[in-house]
Design a protein around this motif. Sequence first.
Motif, PDB file in Angstrom:
ATOM      1  N   GLY A   1       1.093  -0.936   0.068  1.00 52.58           N
ATOM      2  CA  GLY A   1       0.004  -0.289  -0.166  1.00 52.58           C
ATOM      3  C   GLY A   1       1.344   0.983   0.158  1.00 52.58           C
ATOM      4  N   TRP A   2       1.747   1.510   0.664  1.00 52.60           N
ATOM      5  CA  TRP A   2       2.380   2.296   0.625  1.00 52.60           C
ATOM      6  C   TRP A   2       3.497   2.368  -0.730  1.00 52.60           C
ATOM      7  N   SER A   3       4.076   1.730  -1.015  1.00 55.91           N
ATOM      8  CA  SER A   3       4.577   1.304  -2.419  1.00 55.91           C
ATOM      9  C   SER A   3       3.904   2.128  -3.582  1.00 55.91           C
TER      10      SER A   3
ATOM     11  N   HIS B   1       1.585   3.947  -2.957  1.00 55.54           N
ATOM     12  CA  HIS B   1       0.726   5.891  -2.068  1.00 55.54           C
ATOM     13  C   HIS B   1       2.007   6.734  -3.015  1.00 55.54           C
ATOM     14  N   ARG B   2       3.282   6.047  -2.725  1.00 55.77           N
ATOM     15  CA  ARG B   2       4.488   6.659  -3.185  1.00 55.77           C
ATOM     16  C   ARG B   2       4.907   6.664  -4.455  1.00 55.77           C
ATOM     17  N   HIS B   3       4.338   5.741  -5.593  1.00 54.60           N
ATOM     18  CA  HIS B   3       4.398   5.510  -7.005  1.00 54.60           C
ATOM     19  C   HIS B   3       3.710   7.194  -7.655  1.00 54.60           C
ATOM     20  N   PHE B   4       1.661   6.497  -7.122  1.00 55.77           N
ATOM     21  CA  PHE B   4       1.046   7.989  -7.715  1.00 55.77           C
ATOM     22  C   PHE B   4       1.273   9.653  -7.082  1.00 55.77           C
ATOM     23  N   GLU B   5       3.093   9.216  -5.691  1.00 57.88           N
ATOM     24  CA  GLU B   5       3.247  10.838  -5.306  1.00 57.88           C
ATOM     25  C   GLU B   5       4.564  11.158  -5.002  1.00 57.88           C
TER      26      GLU B   5
ATOM     27  N   PRO C   1       7.238   9.008   0.853  1.00 57.81           N
ATOM     28  CA  PRO C   1       6.706   9.362   2.904  1.00 57.81           C
ATOM     29  C   PRO C   1       7.979   9.528   2.811  1.00 57.81           C
TER      30      PRO C   1
END
Length: 187
Positions: free
Chosen positions: A156-158, A160-164, A170
Amino acid sequence: MGGSRRVGNDPRRKDRILAAALEVIGERGVHRTTHRAIAQRAAVPLGSLTYHFDGLQAILEQAFAHLARTMSEHYGSRLAAARDREQACEAVVDLICGPEYATPRQFVLLFEMYSYANHNDAARKAVREWMAVSRNSLAAHFPPEACRALDAMVEGWSMHRHFERDGGGPDRDLVSAAVTAVADRLG
């Protein structure tokens, strides 16, 4: 004079086709991937695809299974290098915050694989096997409940990182605190 044309045996042709399929999927998406585009990218005759595979669906399934295996190996090797729980927590943080887990290209392929897995049993099986291998990699350092939670955090965090990407990803201290909290609470 007639006869068949003989082509030298190419033992790596199937691998080249699967690599080409992943390249085409990454550029076009599954929905626009064709036999012809894969053959052209692999620099093989179109007939080679039907010789090695039972259709486009089989190529996609095997390409995604290959992607899952490759990424699992990297994930597992990063955790296998950890000598204790503290280093394992640091490895999880590295997977989330560092470039180690997936390149931008691999993320595109993962999203395509996840989407395809919603409609294809073989791709769904590859995703489930990948999740099991990831959790098994974590199991050397954490109990099952923590493995599930930490694996979900990596995924999940990865994502998010991809899209941000423009935001720099993070905050490493925040990720480290969250990973440690999960490990402490569920460990």
